[in-house]
Scaffold this active site. Structure first.
Site, PDB file in Angstrom:
ATOM      1  N   ALA A 251       0.765  -1.102   0.283  1.00 35.23           N
ATOM      2  CA  ALA A 251       0.005   0.120  -0.021  1.00 35.23           C
ATOM      3  C   ALA A 251       1.100   1.246   0.081  1.00 35.23           C
ATOM      4  O   ALA A 251       1.906   1.245   0.246  1.00 35.23           O
ATOM      5  CB  ALA A 251      -0.954  -0.176   1.205  1.00 35.23           C
TER       6      ALA A 251
ATOM      7  N   GLY B  98       0.266  -4.959   0.853  1.00 34.43           N
ATOM      8  CA  GLY B  98      -0.539  -4.897  -0.064  1.00 34.43           C
ATOM      9  C   GLY B  98      -0.482  -5.508  -1.464  1.00 34.43           C
ATOM     10  O   GLY B  98      -1.280  -6.357  -2.011  1.00 34.43           O
TER      11      GLY B  98
ATOM     12  N   GLU C 234      -0.951  -9.106  -0.816  1.00 36.56           N
ATOM     13  CA  GLU C 234      -2.436  -9.476  -0.696  1.00 36.56           C
ATOM     14  C   GLU C 234      -3.013  -9.313  -1.872  1.00 36.56           C
ATOM     15  O   GLU C 234      -4.021 -10.205  -2.126  1.00 36.56           O
ATOM     16  CB  GLU C 234      -2.790  -8.456   0.190  1.00 36.56           C
ATOM     17  CG  GLU C 234      -2.535  -8.497   1.607  1.00 36.56           C
ATOM     18  CD  GLU C 234      -2.912  -7.349   2.692  1.00 36.56           C
ATOM     19  OE1 GLU C 234      -2.269  -6.109   2.304  1.00 36.56           O
ATOM     20  OE2 GLU C 234      -3.362  -7.469   3.935  1.00 36.56           O
TER      21      GLU C 234
ATOM     22  N   GLU D 253       3.931  -5.685   7.385  1.00 38.58           N
ATOM     23  CA  GLU D 253       3.190  -4.480   7.959  1.00 38.58           C
ATOM     24  C   GLU D 253       3.690  -4.167   9.510  1.00 38.58           C
ATOM     25  O   GLU D 253       3.740  -2.990   9.759  1.00 38.58           O
ATOM     26  CB  GLU D 253       1.813  -4.609   7.709  1.00 38.58           C
ATOM     27  CG  GLU D 253       1.233  -4.624   6.618  1.00 38.58           C
ATOM     28  CD  GLU D 253       1.308  -5.778   5.546  1.00 38.58           C
ATOM     29  OE1 GLU D 253       2.059  -6.579   5.969  1.00 38.58           O
ATOM     30  OE2 GLU D 253       0.521  -5.882   4.557  1.00 38.58           O
TER      31      GLU D 253
HETATM   32  N1  3HC Z   1       4.609   3.271  -0.373  1.00 33.63           N
HETATM   33  C1  3HC Z   1       5.244   4.522  -0.834  1.00 33.63           C
HETATM   34  N2  3HC Z   1       6.461   4.669  -1.206  1.00 33.63           N
HETATM   35  C2  3HC Z   1       7.324   3.631  -1.049  1.00 33.63           C
HETATM   36  C3  3HC Z   1       6.825   2.378  -0.579  1.00 33.63           C
HETATM   37  C4  3HC Z   1       5.479   2.130  -0.236  1.00 33.63           C
HETATM   38  N3  3HC Z   1       5.006   1.009   0.014  1.00 33.63           N
HETATM   39  N4  3HC Z   1       7.811   1.616  -0.573  1.00 33.63           N
HETATM   40  C5  3HC Z   1       8.932   2.096  -0.987  1.00 33.63           C
HETATM   41  N5  3HC Z   1       8.502   3.544  -1.318  1.00 33.63           N
HETATM   42  C6  3HC Z   1       9.447   4.673  -1.760  1.00 33.63           C
HETATM   43  C7  3HC Z   1      10.557   5.014  -0.661  1.00 33.63           C
HETATM   44  O1  3HC Z   1       9.799   5.992   0.090  1.00 33.63           O
HETATM   45  C8  3HC Z   1      11.569   5.550  -1.739  1.00 33.63           C
HETATM   46  O2  3HC Z   1      11.168   6.703  -2.036  1.00 33.63           O
HETATM   47  P1  3HC Z   1      12.140   7.953  -2.435  1.00 33.63           P
HETATM   48  O3  3HC Z   1      13.039   7.552  -3.388  1.00 33.63           O
HETATM   49  O4  3HC Z   1      11.255   9.169  -2.680  1.00 33.63           O
HETATM   50  O5  3HC Z   1      13.014   8.119  -1.159  1.00 33.63           O
HETATM   51  C9  3HC Z   1      11.351   4.535  -2.901  1.00 33.63           C
HETATM   52  O6  3HC Z   1      10.420   3.931  -2.810  1.00 33.63           O
HETATM   53  C10 3HC Z   1      12.175   3.426  -2.864  1.00 33.63           C
HETATM   54  O7  3HC Z   1      12.468   3.078  -1.560  1.00 33.63           O
HETATM   55  P2  3HC Z   1      13.936   2.332  -1.006  1.00 33.63           P
HETATM   56  O8  3HC Z   1      14.873   3.344  -1.297  1.00 33.63           O
HETATM   57  O9  3HC Z   1      13.502   1.583   0.167  1.00 33.63           O
HETATM   58  O10 3HC Z   1      14.237   1.329  -2.302  1.00 33.63           O
HETATM   59  P3  3HC Z   1      14.839   0.066  -2.236  1.00 33.63           P
HETATM   60  O11 3HC Z   1      15.185  -0.662  -3.282  1.00 33.63           O
HETATM   61  O12 3HC Z   1      16.100   0.013  -1.145  1.00 33.63           O
HETATM   62  O13 3HC Z   1      13.873  -1.083  -1.258  1.00 33.63           O
HETATM   63  C11 3HC Z   1      11.516  -1.790  -0.888  1.00 33.63           C
HETATM   64  C12 3HC Z   1      12.819  -1.336  -1.834  1.00 33.63           C
HETATM   65  C13 3HC Z   1      12.155  -3.270  -0.586  1.00 33.63           C
HETATM   66  C14 3HC Z   1      10.184  -1.965  -1.547  1.00 33.63           C
HETATM   67  C15 3HC Z   1      11.395  -0.932   0.255  1.00 33.63           C
HETATM   68  O14 3HC Z   1      11.355   0.351  -0.012  1.00 33.63           O
HETATM   69  C16 3HC Z   1      10.290  -1.443   1.338  1.00 33.63           C
HETATM   70  O15 3HC Z   1      10.659  -2.298   2.106  1.00 33.63           O
HETATM   71  N6  3HC Z   1       9.250  -0.762   1.165  1.00 33.63           N
HETATM   72  C17 3HC Z   1       8.058  -0.799   2.012  1.00 33.63           C
HETATM   73  C18 3HC Z   1       7.429  -2.245   2.081  1.00 33.63           C
HETATM   74  C19 3HC Z   1       6.486  -2.288   2.830  1.00 33.63           C
HETATM   75  O16 3HC Z   1       6.403  -1.989   4.190  1.00 33.63           O
HETATM   76  N7  3HC Z   1       5.165  -2.707   2.119  1.00 33.63           N
HETATM   77  C20 3HC Z   1       4.053  -2.834   3.083  1.00 33.63           C
HETATM   78  C21 3HC Z   1       3.376  -1.367   3.109  1.00 33.63           C
HETATM   79  S1  3HC Z   1       2.010  -1.220   4.170  1.00 33.63           S
HETATM   80  C22 3HC Z   1       0.540  -2.142   3.363  1.00 33.63           C
HETATM   81  O17 3HC Z   1       0.953  -2.630   2.365  1.00 33.63           O
HETATM   82  C23 3HC Z   1      -0.657  -2.302   4.122  1.00 33.63           C
HETATM   83  C24 3HC Z   1      -1.492  -3.210   3.419  1.00 33.63           C
HETATM   84  O18 3HC Z   1      -1.445  -4.410   4.234  1.00 33.63           O
HETATM   85  C25 3HC Z   1      -2.745  -2.505   3.382  1.00 33.63           C
END
Ligand code: 3HC
Length: 714
Positions: free
Chosen positions: A63, A107, A110, A130
């Site tokens: 998400a 997400g 999911e 999450e």
């Molecule tokens: N939402 C918004 N922005 C995101 C994002 C997300 N889910 N994941 C990554 N980004 C953005 C980062 O903020 C960064 O932005 P920037 O360049 O402006 O700083 C850019 O994407 C690149 O991210 P990284 O620098 O972290 O790149 P990496 O290649 O090192 O890592 C990744 C990529 C493994 C995808 C890492 O970004 C990550 O772990 N992201 C979070 C994943 C996550 O937690 N997902 C679950 C979200 S909660 C959810 O899904 C709720 C659902 O259950 C409803």
């Protein structure tokens, strides 16, 4: 159809591509786009199967966390509304194949689980991270995952938040096939296969075969809750996610989803979610440094020379070897070099025992580290890291020596934790290529590196150092060149205050318990014993002028050092240590503290844990405000990244500056001002803290308004 999702049809397969850079996060446009794409493909009589892929580097990484941040701070929107979409995907009569590469997280996974089939490239990773953001899956992940992989595996994945690799996912039943070669083509041919097979395509929500029998559920849940408490100390979400998984195993799907949703919304607005989302963006923010852009030429580091094979040098060598970088390690004589190599080997052996590395992986890593007395091959290295102990004269001498040997353009980095980078740079003919790389011990484990920008450090040198830290898998935070840089400079008042507290009547154990109760990974006295009291002793001797003249100085630490109580390594420090290496209060130390305090005329009394936290953590915050105001940290959020990654500050409190915001800067300022009146000049409120408190502002606001530039920036 919107631009975030496109559809192309080829030989009966609709290829739906999600294109929302950088990581295809599930924005409302992506969700709407997918909805339209499924409708379009369902209507098209020429389409027999649907494949969903992600454009660019990854499938869907989750998400949109920006939306979740809004939700956390009180907005009613921001949570992805996905129930209808997931149901539509699952109810599509044509087979829907999810084709994953990169990371299918949160997400993203999911969505994938609502497809009838899932395929992935070999290096794809899938997970429900999450809990690391203080929330639980909010789009039915806790209900579908156990139906695919079983309850135990789902608990493990959701509690740890760690992604699994494609092979593991295949074995667990999360995916149906690993695609070698081009993903879209492989997924399309798989889609044609399943379409040709005909029949009903499996809906995850209807599956029961992987769910455990009723009587096996309680013990699995109990083990899950135990895992959460043990491995995710103080975190609410990992415990709560087990409640949602319990619903999957005990309730009908729709009721389970409702339960998940309720828990999700409760946690989404929690303090921990606010803090952990802050920590997520803070960590990504550190790469944004004024004067450095994507166009700043960063050199590629192929070979690293490390001077000093002690704890730091050895750890840095391991960090390089782990990242596939070749190392030349040197020391003054054979003995420390051999001892250093033996320690490296021993540390790797422990990793093999713990199952982290195979013997072959260790062999490959050891082969990357060549050790020799003298500066062998130092004319070929791209980067020298000097990692000898904290002695300015020695560090200068070494820098001068390597400067004459290293090729033009090679960078000279010093792993000092307190000394002046400009002094060291001045000992070379290439001050623009000198930078501080302050690693934290053990350097092969700790994620933080402070990248210290000297007055003459060039943008290219800085960009190279930042890229190098990233390659090592570390979080590199650019800081200015002041005594102790950011982390240790703040640490001094914190540590001193802890020592004053014991002189005034608290015990080391009480202070440590208060700090770990607050959430610190370790108490300060246990940290001091682990790091070695002699380290700080040497720094105090080196920096005699560290304290203001007339300022109160701690009485006990020097005496402990004089008694040879250097901490864990000598079995005695603030505590004494038996074979189990657990700190035990030592009556000798307690008596010494009392004796020195009484002789020093210090009034002794008892302290509450709250007072201990205020005296220590507020000292940290007050100094943090100074560091920020003086420009040695670019952002308050950078300080938070430093403290959560290098000093064991709990990420679920966001870091010291975020924590201060949440307590309220006025309240912090008032306490600091009281301490100033009662305890003296060392508690003078930082001007920035005072200003923000009086304006009713926060450090977060300050970050937003500041066009940052570092002192010492060229
Ligand atoms: N939402 C918004 N922005 C995101 C994002 C997300 N889910 N994941 C990554 N980004 C953005 C980062 O903020 C960064 O932005 P920037 O360049 O402006 O700083 C850019 O994407 C690149 O991210 P990284 O620098 O972290 O790149 P990496 O290649 O090192 O890592 C990744 C990529 C493994 C995808 C890492 O970004 C990550 O772990 N992201 C979070 C994943 C996550 O937690 N997902 C679950 C979200 S909660 C959810 O899904 C709720 C659902 O259950 C409803």
């Amino acid at each position: 159809m919107n631009q975030a999702v496109t559809v192309s049809v080829d030989q009966g397969v609709a290829l739906v591509t999600i294109d929302n850079p950088p990581v295809n996060a599930l924005s409302p446009q992506v969700i709407d786009g997918l909805d339209d794409a499924i409708d379009q493909a369902s209507r098209d009589a020429s389409v027999h199967a649907i494949v969903i892929v992600g454009a660019g580097r990854t499938f869907v990484a989750g998400a949109d966390i920006k939306g979740l941040e809004q939700l956390a701070w009180g907005s009613d929107s921001g949570a992805p509304e996905m129930h209808a979409l997931l149901e539509k995907i699952e109810d599509t009569p044509k087979p829907v194949v999810m084709a994953m590469h990169g990371t299918a997280l949160g997400g993203g996974l999911e969505v994938a689980m609502a497809g009838h089939y899932r395929v992935a490239v070999p290096d794809a990773q899938m997970g429900q991270p999450e809990v690391n953001l203080g929330i639980i899956p909010g789009a039915e992940g806790t209900q579908r995952l156990p139906r695919l992989v079983g309850l135990e595996k789902a608990i493990e994945m959701c509690v740890s938040g760690k992604p699994i690799k494609a092979t593991d996912a295949l074995n667990a039943g999360l995916i149906d096939r690993i695609v070698e070669g081009e993903l879209a083509a492989g997924a399309s041919s798989f889609a044609r296969e399943v379409a040709a097979r005909g029949g009903k395509h499996p809906k995850t929500r209807e599956r029961q075969d992987k769910l455990p029998p009723r009587d096996a559920v309680p013990s699995m849940l109990a083990a899950g809750r135990e895992l959460a408490r043990k491995t995710r100390r103080n975190l609410e979400a990992p415990v709560a996610v087990v409640d949602a998984l319990e619903a999957a195993a005990t309730l009908p799907f729709a009721e389970g989803c409702a339960r998940e949703r309720a828990i999700f919304f409760e946690l989404a607005k929690s303090e921990q979610a606010k803090a952990l989302i802050h920590a997520f963006f803070a960590e990504r923010g550190v790469s944004k440094v004024p004067g450095i852009s994507k166009d700043t030429a960063a050199a590629t580091i192929r070979l690293v020379g490390i001077v000093g094979a002690g704890t730091m040098g050895g750890g840095i060598a391991m960090a390089c070897a782990n990242a596939g970088i070749n190392v030349r390690l040197t020391d003054a004589t054979e003995a420390p070099l051999e001892a250093g190599l033996a320690t490296i080997q021993k540390n790797y052996d422990v990793s093999v025992k713990r199952g982290r590395f195979t013997p072959q992986m260790v062999e490959e890593r050891m082969a990357r580290i060549a050790a020799d007395v003298g500066y062998h091959d130092f004319d070929e290295v791209d980067l020298v890291i000097e990692a000898v102990f904290e002695n300015l004269a020695l560090k200068k001498e070494i820098s001068t020596a390597v400067d004459t040997i290293a090729k033009p353009g090679a960078i000279i980095a010093t792993n000092t934790s307190t000394l002046d980078i400009d002094d060291i740079a001045a000992a070379t003919s290439r001050p623009s290529q000198v930078v501080g790389l302050h690693f934290f011990s053990p350097a092969n484990v700790m994620r933080l590196v402070e990248i210290v920008r000297g007055a003459k450090t060039s943008p290219e040198t800085l960009a190279t150092a930042m890229a190098f830290a990233r390659r090592l898998g570390k979080v590199g935070v650019v800081v200015g060149n002041c005594r102790g840089f950011v982390g240790n400079r703040m640490m001094f008042p914190y540590m001193y205050e802890a020592q004053f507290l014991v002189e005034e009547g608290a015990t080391p154990r009480q202070v440590d318990d208060a700090l770990t109760g607050f959430g610190m990974a370790m108490g300060i006295f246990a940290v001091d014993d682990m790091a070695g009291l002699d380290v700080a002793w040497r720094v105090r001797q080196e920096l005699k002028q560290f304290s203001e003249p007339g300022a109160r100085k701690p009485l006990v630490a020097d005496r402990l050092c004089e008694m040879g109580r250097f901490g864990q390594k000598t079995g005695k420090g603030w505590y004494s240590y038996g074979d189990d290496r657990k700190p035990q209060p030592d009556p000798e130390v307690l008596a010494l503290i009392e004796q020195l305090a009484v002789a020093g005329g210090i009034r002794r009394r008892s302290f509450t844990n709250e007072e201990i936290i205020e005296r220590t953590i507020y000292a940290l915050i007050n100094e943090g405000a100074r560091v920020l105001d003086e420009g040695f940290a670019l952002r308050a959020a950078d300080i938070d990244v430093i403290y959560t990654n290098g000093y064991g500050f709990p990420a679920w409190r966001g870091g010291p500056m975020f924590y201060a915001d949440r307590v309220g800067l006025k309240e912090i300022y008032d306490r600091v001002a009281t301490f100033h009146r009662e305890l003296g000049q060392r508690w003078a409120p930082a001007p920035l803290l005072e200003r923000l408190a009086k304006e009713g502002s926060t450090f977060k606001e300050f970050d937003r308004s500041r066009a940052g530039s570092l002192v010492g920036a060229s």
